[in-house]
Write a protein that holds these residues in place. Structure first.
Motif, PDB file in Angstrom:
ATOM      1  N   GLU A 121       0.911  -1.222  -0.388  1.00  4.78           N
ATOM      2  CA  GLU A 121      -0.004   0.157   0.349  1.00  4.78           C
ATOM      3  C   GLU A 121       0.699   1.104   0.323  1.00  4.78           C
ATOM      4  O   GLU A 121       0.543   2.183  -0.491  1.00  4.78           O
ATOM      5  CB  GLU A 121      -0.886   0.329   1.110  1.00  4.78           C
ATOM      6  CG  GLU A 121      -1.915  -1.402   1.788  1.00  4.78           C
ATOM      7  CD  GLU A 121      -3.125  -0.945   0.170  1.00  4.78           C
ATOM      8  OE1 GLU A 121      -3.127  -0.446  -0.952  1.00  4.78           O
ATOM      9  OE2 GLU A 121      -4.150  -1.631   0.310  1.00  4.78           O
ATOM     10  N   GLU A 157     -11.402  -2.542   0.909  1.00  2.00           N
ATOM     11  CA  GLU A 157     -10.237  -2.845  -0.838  1.00  2.00           C
ATOM     12  C   GLU A 157     -11.575  -3.699  -1.229  1.00  2.00           C
ATOM     13  O   GLU A 157     -11.021  -3.706  -2.896  1.00  2.00           O
ATOM     14  CB  GLU A 157      -9.390  -4.462  -0.090  1.00  2.00           C
ATOM     15  CG  GLU A 157      -8.601  -4.167   0.689  1.00  2.00           C
ATOM     16  CD  GLU A 157      -7.675  -3.072   0.375  1.00  2.00           C
ATOM     17  OE1 GLU A 157      -7.473  -3.384  -0.742  1.00  2.00           O
ATOM     18  OE2 GLU A 157      -6.821  -2.513   0.817  1.00  2.00           O
ATOM     19  N   GLU A 172      -6.346  -4.969  -5.729  1.00  2.00           N
ATOM     20  CA  GLU A 172      -7.343  -4.627  -4.739  1.00  2.00           C
ATOM     21  C   GLU A 172      -8.053  -5.680  -3.925  1.00  2.00           C
ATOM     22  O   GLU A 172      -8.312  -6.381  -3.500  1.00  2.00           O
ATOM     23  CB  GLU A 172      -8.721  -3.262  -5.040  1.00  2.00           C
ATOM     24  CG  GLU A 172      -7.775  -2.641  -4.919  1.00  2.00           C
ATOM     25  CD  GLU A 172      -6.939  -1.764  -3.874  1.00  2.00           C
ATOM     26  OE1 GLU A 172      -6.042  -2.504  -3.317  1.00  2.00           O
ATOM     27  OE2 GLU A 172      -7.631  -0.659  -2.812  1.00  2.00           O
ATOM     28  N   HIS A 221      -6.301  -7.468  -2.171  1.00  2.00           N
ATOM     29  CA  HIS A 221      -6.311  -8.142  -1.131  1.00  2.00           C
ATOM     30  C   HIS A 221      -7.630  -7.764  -0.395  1.00  2.00           C
ATOM     31  O   HIS A 221      -7.566  -8.445   0.789  1.00  2.00           O
ATOM     32  CB  HIS A 221      -6.378  -5.929  -1.330  1.00  2.00           C
ATOM     33  CG  HIS A 221      -4.678  -5.211  -1.796  1.00  2.00           C
ATOM     34  ND1 HIS A 221      -4.141  -4.025  -1.952  1.00  2.00           N
ATOM     35  CD2 HIS A 221      -3.739  -6.154  -1.346  1.00  2.00           C
ATOM     36  CE1 HIS A 221      -3.236  -4.037  -2.344  1.00  2.00           C
ATOM     37  NE2 HIS A 221      -2.901  -5.766  -2.377  1.00  2.00           N
TER      38      HIS A 221
HETATM   39 FE   LIG Z   1      -5.389  -2.156  -1.482  1.00  2.00          FE
END
Ligand SMILES: [Fe+2]
Ligand SMILES: [Fe+2]
Length: 212
Positions: A63, A116, A145, A148
């Motif tokens: 991140e 996310e 994402e 994640h």
């Molecule tokens: Fe993320």
């Protein structure tokens, strides 16, 4: 799991985001920084969870790298930095989390998975609408994402413990009711995670930022 249950982002949010891509980018840089700091805060909150923390430490680094990439993108596209006050989304979602363990840990992981998943959905909507190099960048971030979301969902299942997956899904649905309203209901402040763009009287506020 989470992505399939999200309420769709309103089309007028996507239009507003394309019109205000500079504000979007500035807020996006803030989101990446916040994602890194949230992952790191979880490492501090649960020091005994070593496997969880190895995954979260890795996530925090990724991140932070995204933050660097967004900041470079701002420089490349000559978007000047501007302080923005945060939108309602993350704060309102976190306010809904339970405060007692072990339920708090479960809620924190679900909250991570939801944010996310929402980010992933918005990158997917934005990528084909934005010109290069931003469109391509957002297509890349959409894939990150999605990963994640899976990571946080796995951590949520672990936090729920043996046989806790149905409790986990029930709680996810409860949090998604709150999240859907935040992501879709009229929102006077345009941000990466804001709702349908509308002024207090329901009028569109595209092209301007009501920020001071
Ligand atoms: Fe993320
Ligand atoms: Fe990110």
């Amino acid at each position: 799991v989470v992505a399939g249950r999200l309420a769709a982002t309103p089309a007028d949010w996507v239009d507003a985001a394309c019109g205000q891509w500079q504000t979007l980018l500035i807020d996006h840089a803030y989101c990446e920084k916040k994602a890194a700091s949230t992952a790191l805060a979880l490492v501090f909150a649960y020091p005994e969870q070593q496997e969880q923390n190895l995954a979260l430490a890795r996530l925090a680094r990724e991140e932070l790298r995204h933050y660097e990439q967004v900041t470079r993108m701002m420089q490349r596209l000559a978007v000047p930095f501007q302080r923005l006050r945060p939108g309602r989304y993350a704060g309102a979602l976190r306010a809904a989390l339970r405060t007692h363990e072990p339920l708090r840990r479960l809620d924190l992981m679900l909250c991570g998975a939801i944010i996310e998943a929402r980010s992933c959905e918005r990158f997917r909507l934005l990528a084909p609408r934005l010109a290069a190099p931003l469109g391509e960048f957002y297509a890349e971030l959409e894939r990150a994402e999605a990963r994640h979301e899976g990571l946080y969902w796995g951590l949520a299942l672990e936090a729920a413990g043996e046989g806790g997956s149905s409790a986990c899904e029930r709680r996810l649905d409860e949090l998604l009711v709150i999240e859907s309203a935040l992501a879709t209901a009229p929102d006077p402040l345009f941000r990466f995670h804001s709702g349908s763009p509308a002024g207090p009287a329901g009028s569109p506020v595209r092209g301007s930022d009501s920020n001071s």
